[in-house]
Design a protein around this motif. Structure first.
Motif, PDB file in Angstrom:
ATOM      1  N   ALA A  27      32.204  40.380  25.596  1.00 36.30           N
ATOM      2  CA  ALA A  27      33.564  39.718  25.370  1.00 36.30           C
ATOM      3  C   ALA A  27      34.153  39.229  26.372  1.00 36.30           C
ATOM      4  O   ALA A  27      35.194  38.449  26.242  1.00 36.30           O
ATOM      5  N   ALA A  28      33.393  39.023  27.573  1.00 34.80           N
ATOM      6  CA  ALA A  28      34.239  38.333  28.812  1.00 34.80           C
ATOM      7  C   ALA A  28      34.563  36.944  28.548  1.00 34.80           C
ATOM      8  O   ALA A  28      35.554  36.668  29.042  1.00 34.80           O
ATOM      9  N   ARG A  29      33.440  36.230  27.985  1.00 33.06           N
ATOM     10  CA  ARG A  29      34.276  34.738  27.992  1.00 33.06           C
ATOM     11  C   ARG A  29      34.993  34.557  26.678  1.00 33.06           C
ATOM     12  O   ARG A  29      35.626  33.355  26.802  1.00 33.06           O
ATOM     13  N   ASN A  30      35.357  35.359  26.083  1.00 33.27           N
ATOM     14  CA  ASN A  30      36.336  35.298  24.874  1.00 33.27           C
ATOM     15  C   ASN A  30      37.617  35.671  25.093  1.00 33.27           C
ATOM     16  O   ASN A  30      38.620  35.664  24.352  1.00 33.27           O
ATOM     17  N   THR A  31      37.839  36.319  26.291  1.00 31.06           N
ATOM     18  CA  THR A  31      39.195  36.902  26.859  1.00 31.06           C
ATOM     19  C   THR A  31      39.950  35.876  27.729  1.00 31.06           C
ATOM     20  O   THR A  31      39.367  35.408  28.804  1.00 31.06           O
ATOM     21  N   PRO A  32      41.236  35.633  27.636  1.00 29.65           N
ATOM     22  CA  PRO A  32      42.000  34.768  28.312  1.00 29.65           C
ATOM     23  C   PRO A  32      41.907  35.418  29.725  1.00 29.65           C
ATOM     24  O   PRO A  32      41.952  36.560  29.946  1.00 29.65           O
ATOM     25  N   LYS A  33      42.281  34.371  30.672  1.00 28.35           N
ATOM     26  CA  LYS A  33      42.480  34.677  32.334  1.00 28.35           C
ATOM     27  C   LYS A  33      41.113  35.118  33.079  1.00 28.35           C
ATOM     28  O   LYS A  33      41.052  35.556  34.080  1.00 28.35           O
ATOM     29  N   ASN A  34      39.721  35.438  32.160  1.00 26.76           N
ATOM     30  CA  ASN A  34      38.669  35.789  32.798  1.00 26.76           C
ATOM     31  C   ASN A  34      38.124  35.066  33.708  1.00 26.76           C
ATOM     32  O   ASN A  34      37.470  35.488  34.840  1.00 26.76           O
ATOM     33  N   GLN A  35      38.352  33.844  33.523  1.00 29.66           N
ATOM     34  CA  GLN A  35      37.754  32.629  34.580  1.00 29.66           C
ATOM     35  C   GLN A  35      38.138  32.773  35.843  1.00 29.66           C
ATOM     36  O   GLN A  35      37.574  33.093  36.819  1.00 29.66           O
ATOM     37  N   ARG A  36      39.515  33.161  36.088  1.00 29.57           N
ATOM     38  CA  ARG A  36      40.229  33.307  37.154  1.00 29.57           C
ATOM     39  C   ARG A  36      39.719  34.654  37.918  1.00 29.57           C
ATOM     40  O   ARG A  36      39.527  34.895  39.082  1.00 29.57           O
ATOM     41  N   ILE A  37      39.679  35.635  36.951  1.00 26.23           N
ATOM     42  CA  ILE A  37      39.452  36.874  37.704  1.00 26.23           C
ATOM     43  C   ILE A  37      37.955  36.977  37.881  1.00 26.23           C
ATOM     44  O   ILE A  37      37.585  37.567  39.216  1.00 26.23           O
ATOM     45  N   ALA A  38      37.109  36.330  37.286  1.00 24.26           N
ATOM     46  CA  ALA A  38      35.712  36.325  37.741  1.00 24.26           C
ATOM     47  C   ALA A  38      35.308  35.842  39.224  1.00 24.26           C
ATOM     48  O   ALA A  38      34.675  36.220  40.068  1.00 24.26           O
ATOM     49  N   ARG A  39      36.331  34.415  39.210  1.00 20.11           N
ATOM     50  CA  ARG A  39      36.254  33.753  40.414  1.00 20.11           C
ATOM     51  C   ARG A  39      36.724  34.764  41.724  1.00 20.11           C
ATOM     52  O   ARG A  39      36.325  34.603  42.634  1.00 20.11           O
ATOM     53  N   THR A  40      37.946  35.342  41.317  1.00 23.06           N
ATOM     54  CA  THR A  40      38.603  36.027  42.308  1.00 23.06           C
ATOM     55  C   THR A  40      37.405  37.278  42.737  1.00 23.06           C
ATOM     56  O   THR A  40      37.436  37.600  43.896  1.00 23.06           O
ATOM     57  N   ILE A  41      36.534  37.811  41.959  1.00 27.73           N
ATOM     58  CA  ILE A  41      35.533  38.736  42.226  1.00 27.73           C
ATOM     59  C   ILE A  41      34.699  38.140  43.122  1.00 27.73           C
ATOM     60  O   ILE A  41      34.184  38.787  44.180  1.00 27.73           O
ATOM     61  N   VAL A  42      34.205  37.002  42.673  1.00 26.69           N
ATOM     62  CA  VAL A  42      33.154  36.354  43.696  1.00 26.69           C
ATOM     63  C   VAL A  42      33.613  36.039  45.001  1.00 26.69           C
ATOM     64  O   VAL A  42      32.982  36.502  45.977  1.00 26.69           O
ATOM     65  N   ILE A  43      34.944  35.687  45.227  1.00 30.78           N
ATOM     66  CA  ILE A  43      35.575  35.330  46.543  1.00 30.78           C
ATOM     67  C   ILE A  43      35.786  36.742  47.042  1.00 30.78           C
ATOM     68  O   ILE A  43      35.407  36.795  48.656  1.00 30.78           O
ATOM     69  N   LEU A  44      36.089  37.732  46.502  1.00 34.73           N
ATOM     70  CA  LEU A  44      36.267  38.896  47.199  1.00 34.73           C
ATOM     71  C   LEU A  44      34.963  39.740  47.563  1.00 34.73           C
ATOM     72  O   LEU A  44      34.846  40.156  48.577  1.00 34.73           O
ATOM     73  N   ALA A  45      33.689  39.351  46.979  1.00 34.14           N
ATOM     74  CA  ALA A  45      32.375  39.451  47.325  1.00 34.14           C
ATOM     75  C   ALA A  45      32.117  39.008  48.490  1.00 34.14           C
ATOM     76  O   ALA A  45      31.591  39.596  49.281  1.00 34.14           O
ATOM     77  N   ALA A  46      32.151  37.915  48.578  1.00 31.64           N
ATOM     78  CA  ALA A  46      32.127  37.031  49.824  1.00 31.64           C
ATOM     79  C   ALA A  46      32.804  37.325  51.138  1.00 31.64           C
ATOM     80  O   ALA A  46      32.343  37.399  52.140  1.00 31.64           O
ATOM     81  N   PHE A  47      34.162  37.659  50.700  1.00 29.27           N
ATOM     82  CA  PHE A  47      35.071  38.122  51.905  1.00 29.27           C
ATOM     83  C   PHE A  47      34.426  39.356  52.238  1.00 29.27           C
ATOM     84  O   PHE A  47      34.578  39.713  53.458  1.00 29.27           O
ATOM     85  N   SER A  48      34.113  40.471  51.391  1.00 33.54           N
ATOM     86  CA  SER A  48      33.867  41.540  52.048  1.00 33.54           C
ATOM     87  C   SER A  48      32.447  41.586  52.712  1.00 33.54           C
ATOM     88  O   SER A  48      32.085  42.114  53.757  1.00 33.54           O
ATOM     89  N   HIS A  49      31.320  40.482  52.298  1.00 27.33           N
ATOM     90  CA  HIS A  49      30.295  40.081  53.167  1.00 27.33           C
ATOM     91  C   HIS A  49      30.408  39.867  54.367  1.00 27.33           C
ATOM     92  O   HIS A  49      30.063  40.038  55.515  1.00 27.33           O
ATOM     93  N   VAL A  50      31.532  38.711  54.561  1.00 23.03           N
ATOM     94  CA  VAL A  50      32.101  38.226  55.945  1.00 23.03           C
ATOM     95  C   VAL A  50      32.514  39.388  56.693  1.00 23.03           C
ATOM     96  O   VAL A  50      32.491  39.277  57.930  1.00 23.03           O
ATOM     97  N   LEU A  51      33.431  40.207  56.110  1.00 20.49           N
ATOM     98  CA  LEU A  51      34.034  41.214  56.922  1.00 20.49           C
ATOM     99  C   LEU A  51      33.001  42.177  57.428  1.00 20.49           C
ATOM    100  O   LEU A  51      33.189  42.425  58.560  1.00 20.49           O
ATOM    101  N   GLY A  52      32.149  42.398  56.893  1.00 20.03           N
ATOM    102  CA  GLY A  52      30.929  43.418  57.239  1.00 20.03           C
ATOM    103  C   GLY A  52      30.170  42.578  58.531  1.00 20.03           C
ATOM    104  O   GLY A  52      30.079  43.169  59.281  1.00 20.03           O
ATOM    105  N   SER A  53      29.940  41.366  58.039  1.00 23.45           N
ATOM    106  CA  SER A  53      29.033  40.788  59.193  1.00 23.45           C
ATOM    107  C   SER A  53      30.060  40.374  60.420  1.00 23.45           C
ATOM    108  O   SER A  53      29.711  40.454  61.510  1.00 23.45           O
ATOM    109  N   ALA A  54      31.350  40.342  60.095  1.00 29.35           N
ATOM    110  CA  ALA A  54      32.267  39.926  61.471  1.00 29.35           C
ATOM    111  C   ALA A  54      32.449  41.230  62.355  1.00 29.35           C
ATOM    112  O   ALA A  54      32.381  41.050  63.330  1.00 29.35           O
ATOM    113  N   ILE A  55      32.467  42.499  61.811  1.00 32.22           N
ATOM    114  CA  ILE A  55      32.419  43.724  62.508  1.00 32.22           C
ATOM    115  C   ILE A  55      31.108  43.632  63.268  1.00 32.22           C
ATOM    116  O   ILE A  55      31.098  44.078  64.506  1.00 32.22           O
ATOM    117  N   ILE A  56      30.058  43.421  62.639  1.00 35.22           N
ATOM    118  CA  ILE A  56      28.665  43.359  63.217  1.00 35.22           C
ATOM    119  C   ILE A  56      28.632  42.404  64.527  1.00 35.22           C
ATOM    120  O   ILE A  56      28.117  42.817  65.652  1.00 35.22           O
TER     121      ILE A  56
END
Length: 188
Positions: A27-56
């Motif tokens: 149902a993901a693509r048929n639900t309103p707002k999901n494009q923004r939420i999906a993009r936010t998840i990818v950005i948070l994933a990138a930020f989380s990866h960056v955070l881990g790398s920054a500490i190292i």
């Protein structure tokens, strides 16, 4: 459950993505707002990866410019991997089921499948960093397989094949970026 609308708040979306809820992915693509939420998840994933790398990198006393360059490359590798993987899945999926779903339609469920990567900052845990990174990567792979199976309405084995075409390329690219970062820190 397919007839019930699925809630689209961020917390519920993240939870459904993490537990590999097949109805949610269908149902993901048929639900309103999901494009923004999906993009936010990818950005948070990138930020989380960056955070881990920054500490190292900070522990290894990276120079400010090297630190900045490495972190930009880290974030771009996750986001670029997302778009590349979606593109490769769309390309193969379109050969199997022409005009079934568009590239845009796949961006949402595959973005949701990046939900495990939001925990990527945990890779800074000594001795467990690499195993955690591998577990999160496989978890995302499984989520993408579920998303593709539901989105293209195909069997799990075929969805796994489609997803496994781009996955190793992404893993190699991210690994290459990490090795490149380590070499930069050693040289500068």
């Amino acid at each position: 459950m397919k007839d019930k609308p699925i809630k689209t708040n961020f917390k519920t979306t993240l939870w459904n993505a993490l537990i590999l809820n097949a109805d949610f992915y269908e149902a993901a693509r048929n639900t309103p707002k999901n494009q923004r939420i999906a993009r936010t998840i990818v950005i948070l994933a990138a930020f989380s990866h960056v955070l881990g790398s920054a500490i190292i990198l900070l522990i290894n006393l990276a120079q400010p410019f090297i630190l900045f360059l490495a972190l930009v490359l880290d974030g771009l590798s996750v986001i670029g991997g997302y778009y590349f993987w979606t593109f490769s899945i769309n390309l193969i999926g379109d050969k199997l089921k022409p005009n079934h779903v568009s590239y845009q339609d796949l961006l949402i469920p595959i973005g949701f499948a990046y939900a495990p990567q939001v925990l990527n900052f945990l890779t800074v845990i000594p001795l467990l960093g690499r195993p955690i990174e591998l577990i999160l990567s496989v978890w995302s792979l499984l989520a993408v397989i579920v998303a593709v199976r539901q989105g293209l309405d195909i069997k799990t084995r075929l969805a796994a094949f489609i997803c496994l075409v781009g996955w190793p390329v992404i893993q190699l690219a991210i690994g290459f970026v990490q090795v490149f970062e380590q070499e930069l820190v050693k040289r500068f």
